[in-house]
Design a protein around this motif. Structure first.
Motif, PDB file in Angstrom:
ATOM      1  N   VAL A   1      -3.412  24.404 -15.090  1.00 31.37           N
ATOM      2  CA  VAL A   1      -2.780  23.745 -16.235  1.00 31.37           C
ATOM      3  C   VAL A   1      -2.282  22.376 -15.789  1.00 31.37           C
ATOM      4  O   VAL A   1      -1.633  22.264 -14.749  1.00 31.37           O
ATOM      5  CB  VAL A   1      -1.582  24.581 -16.759  1.00 31.37           C
ATOM      6  CG1 VAL A   1      -0.944  23.909 -17.949  1.00 31.37           C
ATOM      7  CG2 VAL A   1      -2.007  25.994 -17.101  1.00 31.37           C
ATOM      8  N   ARG A   2      -2.572  21.368 -16.594  1.00 33.50           N
ATOM      9  CA  ARG A   2      -2.093  20.029 -16.277  1.00 33.50           C
ATOM     10  C   ARG A   2      -0.874  19.691 -17.134  1.00 33.50           C
ATOM     11  O   ARG A   2      -0.990  19.001 -18.148  1.00 33.50           O
ATOM     12  CB  ARG A   2      -3.209  18.995 -16.489  1.00 33.50           C
ATOM     13  CG  ARG A   2      -4.306  19.069 -15.446  1.00 33.50           C
ATOM     14  CD  ARG A   2      -5.261  17.889 -15.517  1.00 33.50           C
ATOM     15  NE  ARG A   2      -5.856  17.695 -16.828  1.00 33.50           N
ATOM     16  CZ  ARG A   2      -7.003  18.228 -17.231  1.00 33.50           C
ATOM     17  NH1 ARG A   2      -7.686  19.009 -16.420  1.00 33.50           N
ATOM     18  NH2 ARG A   2      -7.475  17.995 -18.433  1.00 33.50           N
ATOM     19  N   CYS A   3       0.245  20.233 -16.751  1.00 32.29           N
ATOM     20  CA  CYS A   3       1.516  19.860 -17.375  1.00 32.29           C
ATOM     21  C   CYS A   3       2.630  20.372 -16.478  1.00 32.29           C
ATOM     22  O   CYS A   3       2.401  21.164 -15.568  1.00 32.29           O
ATOM     23  CB  CYS A   3       1.648  20.391 -18.800  1.00 32.29           C
ATOM     24  SG  CYS A   3       2.129  22.094 -18.954  1.00 32.29           S
ATOM     25  N   SER A   4       3.834  19.931 -16.764  1.00 24.72           N
ATOM     26  CA  SER A   4       4.958  20.342 -15.927  1.00 24.72           C
ATOM     27  C   SER A   4       5.317  21.801 -16.205  1.00 24.72           C
ATOM     28  O   SER A   4       5.138  22.296 -17.323  1.00 24.72           O
ATOM     29  CB  SER A   4       6.171  19.450 -16.206  1.00 24.72           C
ATOM     30  OG  SER A   4       6.719  19.780 -17.463  1.00 24.72           O
ATOM     31  N   PRO A   5       5.845  22.491 -15.200  1.00 19.01           N
ATOM     32  CA  PRO A   5       6.274  23.880 -15.410  1.00 19.01           C
ATOM     33  C   PRO A   5       7.291  24.015 -16.541  1.00 19.01           C
ATOM     34  O   PRO A   5       7.272  25.006 -17.273  1.00 19.01           O
ATOM     35  CB  PRO A   5       6.884  24.265 -14.059  1.00 19.01           C
ATOM     36  CG  PRO A   5       6.139  23.428 -13.071  1.00 19.01           C
ATOM     37  CD  PRO A   5       5.925  22.112 -13.789  1.00 19.01           C
ATOM     38  N   SER A   6       8.162  23.033 -16.715  1.00 23.38           N
ATOM     39  CA  SER A   6       9.179  23.150 -17.770  1.00 23.38           C
ATOM     40  C   SER A   6       8.557  23.131 -19.163  1.00 23.38           C
ATOM     41  O   SER A   6       8.953  23.902 -20.034  1.00 23.38           O
ATOM     42  CB  SER A   6      10.240  22.052 -17.628  1.00 23.38           C
ATOM     43  OG  SER A   6       9.651  20.783 -17.724  1.00 23.38           O
ATOM     44  N   ILE A   7       7.570  22.274 -19.379  1.00 19.61           N
ATOM     45  CA  ILE A   7       6.897  22.232 -20.683  1.00 19.61           C
ATOM     46  C   ILE A   7       6.112  23.524 -20.888  1.00 19.61           C
ATOM     47  O   ILE A   7       6.182  24.148 -21.948  1.00 19.61           O
ATOM     48  CB  ILE A   7       5.966  21.008 -20.788  1.00 19.61           C
ATOM     49  CG1 ILE A   7       6.801  19.733 -20.858  1.00 19.61           C
ATOM     50  CG2 ILE A   7       5.045  21.117 -22.001  1.00 19.61           C
ATOM     51  CD1 ILE A   7       6.005  18.445 -20.757  1.00 19.61           C
ATOM     52  N   LEU A   8       5.379  23.950 -19.877  1.00 17.70           N
ATOM     53  CA  LEU A   8       4.593  25.176 -19.977  1.00 17.70           C
ATOM     54  C   LEU A   8       5.498  26.375 -20.266  1.00 17.70           C
ATOM     55  O   LEU A   8       5.184  27.204 -21.127  1.00 17.70           O
ATOM     56  CB  LEU A   8       3.803  25.402 -18.684  1.00 17.70           C
ATOM     57  CG  LEU A   8       2.921  26.650 -18.625  1.00 17.70           C
ATOM     58  CD1 LEU A   8       1.919  26.679 -19.778  1.00 17.70           C
ATOM     59  CD2 LEU A   8       2.207  26.719 -17.278  1.00 17.70           C
ATOM     60  N   PHE A   9       6.632  26.453 -19.601  1.00 19.60           N
ATOM     61  CA  PHE A   9       7.539  27.583 -19.802  1.00 19.60           C
ATOM     62  C   PHE A   9       8.027  27.655 -21.248  1.00 19.60           C
ATOM     63  O   PHE A   9       8.181  28.754 -21.799  1.00 19.60           O
ATOM     64  CB  PHE A   9       8.723  27.511 -18.834  1.00 19.60           C
ATOM     65  CG  PHE A   9       9.523  28.779 -18.794  1.00 19.60           C
ATOM     66  CD1 PHE A   9       9.032  29.911 -18.145  1.00 19.60           C
ATOM     67  CD2 PHE A   9      10.763  28.859 -19.412  1.00 19.60           C
ATOM     68  CE1 PHE A   9       9.759  31.098 -18.120  1.00 19.60           C
ATOM     69  CE2 PHE A   9      11.492  30.033 -19.391  1.00 19.60           C
ATOM     70  CZ  PHE A   9      10.989  31.160 -18.740  1.00 19.60           C
ATOM     71  N   GLU A  10       8.241  26.514 -21.879  1.00 22.83           N
ATOM     72  CA  GLU A  10       8.649  26.506 -23.294  1.00 22.83           C
ATOM     73  C   GLU A  10       7.594  27.184 -24.171  1.00 22.83           C
ATOM     74  O   GLU A  10       7.929  27.931 -25.091  1.00 22.83           O
ATOM     75  CB  GLU A  10       8.868  25.068 -23.785  1.00 22.83           C
ATOM     76  CG  GLU A  10      10.163  24.452 -23.328  1.00 22.83           C
ATOM     77  CD  GLU A  10      11.373  25.116 -23.954  1.00 22.83           C
ATOM     78  OE1 GLU A  10      11.424  25.265 -25.191  1.00 22.83           O
ATOM     79  OE2 GLU A  10      12.280  25.499 -23.192  1.00 22.83           O
TER      80      GLU A  10
END
Length: 126
Positions: free
Chosen positions: A13-22
């Motif tokens: 996944v190309r995104c930050s863990p914080s965005i993905l966690f949301e």
């Protein structure tokens, strides 16, 4: 009835863990890609698909790391989990999905997860 087996899928996944966690842990985030409608109250998520509602309890979670759900109709030892890991080699974010299925259904379940995760990746622009 046969006992279900755990299976694990991994998706870069190309995104930050914080965005993905949301997208993995909030009703609004899950509604974007996982179900037609999602509501949450007191750590119980209600997922709706085509008018059918399934409820899942949040068993355990850790911010920006993982969230584990248990379907209320499933045996106690079964769950589905979203885990966010970092590749040590590439430092890329990896979404790890764990779920249970009958051995004969693992391929179909894996394809369903891949389809849904593809929608997730599209939604987050990855």
């Amino acid at each position: 009835m046969s006992k279900k087996q755990i299976f694990t899928l991994e998706y870069p996944v190309r995104c930050s863990p914080s965005i993905l966690f949301e997208f993995l842990s909030t009703a609004s985030g899950l509604q974007e890609w996982f179900a037609d409608k999602v509501d949450e109250r007191d750590n119980i998520f209600s997922f709706s698909w085509n008018g059918s509602v399934e409820k899942a309890d949040v068993v355990e979670s850790e911010e920006e790391s993982f969230i584990r759900f248990h379907w209320q109709h499933a045996p106690a030892e079964e769950y589905f989990e979203f885990r966010i890991e970092k590749s040590e080699v590439s430092n890329q974010t990896i979404l790890v999905v764990k779920d249970f299925a009958d051995k004969k259904d693992i391929k179909d379940q894996s394809q369903l997860w891949s389809y849904q995760v593809k929608d997730l990746l599209h939604r987050i622009g990855s």
